[in-house]
Structures are given as C-alpha cells and as structure tokens.
Scaffold this motif. Structure first.
Motif, PDB file in Angstrom:
ATOM      1  N   ILE A   1      -1.764   0.967   3.947  1.00 18.99           N
ATOM      2  CA  ILE A   1      -1.211   0.615   2.637  1.00 18.99           C
ATOM      3  C   ILE A   1      -2.001   1.291   1.523  1.00 18.99           C
ATOM      4  N   VAL A   2      -3.331   1.244   1.622  1.00 19.23           N
ATOM      5  CA  VAL A   2      -4.168   1.872   0.595  1.00 19.23           C
ATOM      6  C   VAL A   2      -3.907   3.377   0.532  1.00 19.23           C
ATOM      7  N   ALA A   3      -3.847   4.001   1.709  1.00 16.98           N
ATOM      8  CA  ALA A   3      -3.613   5.450   1.712  1.00 16.98           C
ATOM      9  C   ALA A   3      -2.237   5.790   1.156  1.00 16.98           C
ATOM     10  N   THR A   4      -1.212   5.025   1.553  1.00 16.41           N
ATOM     11  CA  THR A   4       0.140   5.282   1.048  1.00 16.41           C
ATOM     12  C   THR A   4       0.232   5.055  -0.456  1.00 16.41           C
ATOM     13  N   THR A   5      -0.386   3.982  -0.940  1.00 15.51           N
ATOM     14  CA  THR A   5      -0.379   3.701  -2.374  1.00 15.51           C
ATOM     15  C   THR A   5      -1.084   4.802  -3.154  1.00 15.51           C
ATOM     16  N   ALA A   6      -2.216   5.243  -2.641  1.00 10.68           N
ATOM     17  CA  ALA A   6      -2.951   6.296  -3.337  1.00 10.68           C
ATOM     18  C   ALA A   6      -2.139   7.580  -3.407  1.00 10.68           C
ATOM     19  N   VAL A   7      -1.519   7.943  -2.292  1.00  8.42           N
ATOM     20  CA  VAL A   7      -0.722   9.177  -2.292  1.00  8.42           C
ATOM     21  C   VAL A   7       0.480   9.057  -3.223  1.00  8.42           C
TER      22      VAL A   7
ATOM     23  N   ALA B   1       3.260  -0.266 -10.670  1.00  5.51           N
ATOM     24  CA  ALA B   1       3.509   0.156  -9.288  1.00  5.51           C
ATOM     25  C   ALA B   1       2.360  -0.247  -8.366  1.00  5.51           C
ATOM     26  N   LEU B   2       1.116  -0.127  -8.897  1.00  4.30           N
ATOM     27  CA  LEU B   2      -0.043  -0.509  -8.097  1.00  4.30           C
ATOM     28  C   LEU B   2      -0.029  -2.004  -7.791  1.00  4.30           C
ATOM     29  N   ARG B   3       0.269  -2.814  -8.794  1.00  2.00           N
ATOM     30  CA  ARG B   3       0.329  -4.268  -8.563  1.00  2.00           C
ATOM     31  C   ARG B   3       1.445  -4.626  -7.589  1.00  2.00           C
ATOM     32  N   LEU B   4       2.583  -3.930  -7.742  1.00  2.00           N
ATOM     33  CA  LEU B   4       3.679  -4.208  -6.813  1.00  2.00           C
ATOM     34  C   LEU B   4       3.316  -3.805  -5.388  1.00  2.00           C
ATOM     35  N   ASP B   5       2.675  -2.638  -5.242  1.00  2.00           N
ATOM     36  CA  ASP B   5       2.261  -2.203  -3.897  1.00  2.00           C
ATOM     37  C   ASP B   5       1.270  -3.174  -3.291  1.00  2.00           C
ATOM     38  N   PHE B   6       0.334  -3.636  -4.103  1.00  2.00           N
ATOM     39  CA  PHE B   6      -0.667  -4.573  -3.572  1.00  2.00           C
ATOM     40  C   PHE B   6      -0.032  -5.918  -3.226  1.00  2.00           C
ATOM     41  N   ALA B   7       0.935  -6.356  -4.020  1.00  2.00           N
ATOM     42  CA  ALA B   7       1.593  -7.628  -3.721  1.00  2.00           C
ATOM     43  C   ALA B   7       2.384  -7.533  -2.421  1.00  2.00           C
ATOM     44  N   VAL B   8       3.187  -6.454  -2.317  1.00  2.00           N
ATOM     45  CA  VAL B   8       3.961  -6.276  -1.085  1.00  2.00           C
ATOM     46  C   VAL B   8       3.040  -6.044   0.105  1.00  2.00           C
ATOM     47  N   GLY B   9       1.974  -5.229  -0.119  1.00  2.00           N
ATOM     48  CA  GLY B   9       1.015  -4.987   0.962  1.00  2.00           C
ATOM     49  C   GLY B   9       0.314  -6.249   1.410  1.00  2.00           C
ATOM     50  N   GLY B  10      -0.081  -7.105   0.453  1.00  2.00           N
ATOM     51  CA  GLY B  10      -0.715  -8.371   0.827  1.00  2.00           C
ATOM     52  C   GLY B  10       0.216  -9.262   1.625  1.00  2.00           C
TER      53      GLY B  10
END
Length: 493
Positions: free
Chosen positions: A39-45, A187-196
């Motif tokens: 998730i971290v790698a995908t979010t960063a990219v 987008a970062l908050r959304l990615d982290f929420a979905v990732g969590g």
C-alpha cells in the motif's frame, strides 16, 4: 479431582498461545506487513505520478505565457501605454478585490533589475505581488532557467518563472499549487483510510484462515498428548478440507504412531513372555535339582543303608540329571533360534526323514497304528538336523499326549510351490484356549508331562527356515500340526 499431567498441558498451552510468538500471529503479522508495504509503495508511486502530471500542466502554462511575452518587444512604458489590452488589464493590473485575497490562483508582477516590485498604470502593488518579488529573489536567474521553480508566497505554494522585457524589466509569473497539494493530501488520506481498512480485513481473514488450516496441527498436538498419557490407540483424525502437506504429515504421523504402538505392545508382550519364561525355567530346573539334593542328603546322612534303596536313589538322581540336561539343551536350542542362527543348508530328502521318524515311533510304540504318505523323494534345501528335531519333537508330542492305540498319520506333499508336512493324530485334542497357547514356551495342556518346549522349538526351527507352522484341533477331534516351507526353499527331485 483433575490431575496435572506434565506432557499434556504445556504442549497445548504453547501451541494454543495467541501471543506474538505463536505461528498464527507471526503469519498474520507477515501478511499485514507485506500488504502495508504494498500500500505504501503504491500510494507513493501514485502520488508522485499525480504530482508530476499536474505540475507539468502548470509549468506548461507558465512557459507558454513566458514565451509569448518574451517574443514581443514589450517594455514597461509600452505596458503603461497599452493598459487597455486584455493581458495588461487581466494579468499585470489586478482588480481591487485581489487585495483581499491572501492566496490568489496566479500572481503577475513587474520587478526591476534589483528585484524590487514595480507598479503598472499607477495601480498600487498588492501584498501577493510584493511577496512574490521578495520570494522569487534573483529574477535574472529565473529568466535564464528553462523551467519554473517552487516558491512560497505568504505561506502559499507557487510555481514561478520570469521573462525579461526589452528595457531590462522582468515580469514574474506565478501559478498557485495549493490545489495540487490539497488534492494530494486528500488522496493520501483516502489511500491510508482504504489501506487501513484492507489491513484490518486482511488480518481478520488471515486469523480465520490460519485457525482453520492449523486445526489439524492442533489435533496432532492433542493426539500426541493423549499418547503421552498412555492412550496408544489415539490417531490424528482427517480434516474436512486438508491441504496436501498437512494430509501427508497426518498420514506419516499415524503410520509412526501405529509402529510405536506395535513396538510397545511387542515389547510388553516380550517382557511378559520373558518373565513367564524365567519363572517357568526356574520352576522346571528347581524340581530336578531339589530331587537330586534330597537323595544326596539322604545318602550323606547314611539313611540309604539298603542296597536296593541306594540303587533306586541312584537311578532317580540319574533320571533327574538327564531330565535337567534335556531341559538345558532345549533352552539352549531356543536361545540359538532367538538369535537367528546360521543354518547349514543343503539338499535334504524330506521324505526319508518322515519315514525314519515313523519307524522310530513304531519301534517305541509297536501297538500304535501309523500311516505314512511320503513316497518317492522330495528334496528340500534346509538344515537336516533342524528338520530332524522338528519331526522328533512332533513324534514326541504324539507319544507323550496320546494313548498308544491312537492312530497317527504323517503326510508330505508339494502343492502351489510349497511343501506341506502334516502330522495328524486322533487323540483327545485341545480346547480353543489351549490351542492358542500351544506354541508358548513351558506351556503344557492340562499340566501334562514334558517340558513344554517341544512345539516352541518346532516353531522356532520352522520360522528360521522361512516357513510357518499351524495347528488344527478341537476337543475329541485330535490334533493336526501342519508345517509349511516356502517355495523358494523347496526343490523337487
């Protein structure tokens, strides 16, 4: 009262422990960690791609604007005189409402070669224009650079570039990137929420899946604990949806447990037989020794004054000595058979041995009806002395346990690649319990005569030749002993 067992509880506690050191927790943490890294790698990219794409759009617009101004022969005076132009009106001369805006979407201001903001059309400079001139710094360097730069104007982020007019004045052009940063933050908050959420879901699913997959291993631990407590019949049950590796482990463990149980039962049976054998041997040897000691004490005390009594005592001592010698010889024979002796194999005419055994029995008991079915010659590759001992013990068993007028039949035949020797008598026979123990050492049906080792020796010799021996009997129907030698040892003459 519940008794603590040193094997059961520690095993189950250690396996069922739900701490961080359990296999279940380690597998769950490993899956969650891998997904978190993904998730971290995908979010960063994705964020880097989005930032690059949006910044490229902003930079393209600024560069087009800079090129359009740089290609014209504008000066600051021409700008003043062309105040009616849309560009000057809309860009270089902001409306009055822009003064109240702390972070406009775009800022345009003119600066001199010292980097100070210059007003146009006598319009006062806004705080944003003054802040841009101060943040941009070296305007000539910006004009010479090929791409825009990041600056912060009054706490807001901008991309800025510059263009030099014909009279040496520089026009600073800045476009806000606050929308870009806000979009990336959302987008970062959304990615982290979905990732969590995915991490929590993965952890729950992994725990459930591992618990289901680990159930056969827990069954193995419970089975091992039960076996450690003495229940050797326990086996690992089969699960409903086993994996190939776990099923192979279950089958291997059950096979091992079966071998362990068989070995334990065999050891217990051997230990019981050994104890019974030692007790029976001691008893059998004690009887002749006691008789010999008694007669010797009588002789030593002079109580055998009559020559007839001395002769009778001497005959009894010799008889008991012979009996003890035969018993010791039989015990030595059994001991050698237990040690898998090397047999002196050679071609032996089994028919001749059968006829010799029948003739010996006729000489000893002339009144007994004997029939022999061993015509011709039948060669067997075997140890001759061992086969003679087998026939001698079988004949001795008939002679000892049946009346002299009971018929006996000796049969020898080759059939289906094996050689069968049958000794059948029409004596009283044995009950089922006695027939089951007929090959046990020192077993004598009904406490009869003999040492009880004859048939045990017969079985030992036959097994040493790779064959088998069996009995068929019933009360009042006589006894039939069948000796079978395998085909690999039998050669027909």
């Amino acid at each position: 009262m519940k008794v603590f067992h040193p094997f059961r509880h520690p095993l189950r506690h250690s396996f069922c422990n739900r701490g961080l050191h359990s296999l279940r927790a380690k597998l769950t943490l490993a899956n969650v960690a891998l997904l978190a890294l993904g998730i971290v790698a995908t979010t960063a990219v994705s964020l880097m791609g989005m930032r690059y794409y949006l910044l490229d759009q902003v930079d393209t617009e600024l560069i087009k604007m800079r090129d359009s101004l740089g290609s014209s022969e504008l000066t600051i005076r021409k700008v003043d005189s062309l105040g009616a132009l849309s560009f000057v009106k809309d860009k270089l001369v902001p409306e009055a409402t822009d003064k109240d805006r702390s972070a406009p979407d775009s800022i345009y201001t003119a600066v001199d070669d010292r980097g100070r903001a210059v007003g146009i059309l006598d319009v006062p400079l806004t705080e944003a224009q003054i802040g841009l001139a101060r943040a941009a710094g070296d305007a000539p360097a910006l004009a010479q650079d090929t791409g825009p730069h990041d600056v912060t104007v009054n706490g807001a982020s901008y991309r800025v570039t510059a263009v030099r007019l014909s009279d040496g004045t520089y026009i600073l052009m800045a476009a806000s990137t606050e929308a870009l940063h806000m979009g990336m933050s959302k987008a970062l908050r959304l990615d982290f929420a979905v990732g969590g959420l995915l991490l929590v879901l993965l952890a729950c699913l992994t725990m459930m899946s591992v618990s289901r997959r680990m159930r056969p291993l827990e069954d193995m631990v419970e089975t091992s604990s039960a076996i450690a407590e003495g229940d050797l019949t326990r086996r690992v049950p089969s699960s409903h949806h086993p994996t190939q590796e776990v099923e192979q482990l279950r089958l291997a463990l059950n096979s091992m447990l079966h071998q362990v149980e068989s070995a334990y039962r065999t050891r217990e049976r051997s230990a019981a037989q050994l104890r019974r054998f030692v007790g029976d041997a001691s008893h059998e040897l004690r009887t002749p020794l006691s008789a010999i000691r008694g007669y010797l004490q009588l002789y030593d005390k002079g109580m055998l004054s009559d020559p007839a009594e001395r002769r009778r005592a001497w005959d009894r001592v010799l008889a008991e000595t012979d009996r003890m010698g035969r018993l010791v010889d039989e015990l030595l024979t059994l001991a050698r058979l237990d040690q898998e002796p090397q047999l002196l194999l050679r071609n032996v005419d089994l028919s001749r041995l059968v006829r010799d055994a029948a003739e010996d029995l006729r000489v000893q008991q002339p009144e007994r009806p004997i029939s022999v079915g061993a015509d011709g010659a039948l060669l067997v590759r075997a140890d001759e002395s061992g086969l003679r001992k087998v026939l001698g013990n079988l004949m001795g068993n008939v002679r000892t346990h049946t009346p002299e007028d009971v018929p006996v039949r000796l049969g020898l035949e080759r059939e289906d690649g094996v050689v069968r020797l049958c000794v059948e008598d029409k004596g009283p026979g044995l009950c089922e319990e006695d027939a089951a123990r007929v090959f046990d050492r020192f077993f004598r049906a009904g406490g009869g005569a003999g040492s009880g080792l004859g048939l045990a020796i017969v079985q030992g010799v036959v097994l040493a030749h790779g064959g088998e021996v069996a009995v068929r009997t019933a009360p009042g129907e006589g006894l039939t002993v069948t000796v079978t030698l395998p085909a690999r040892t039998a050669l027909e003459a």
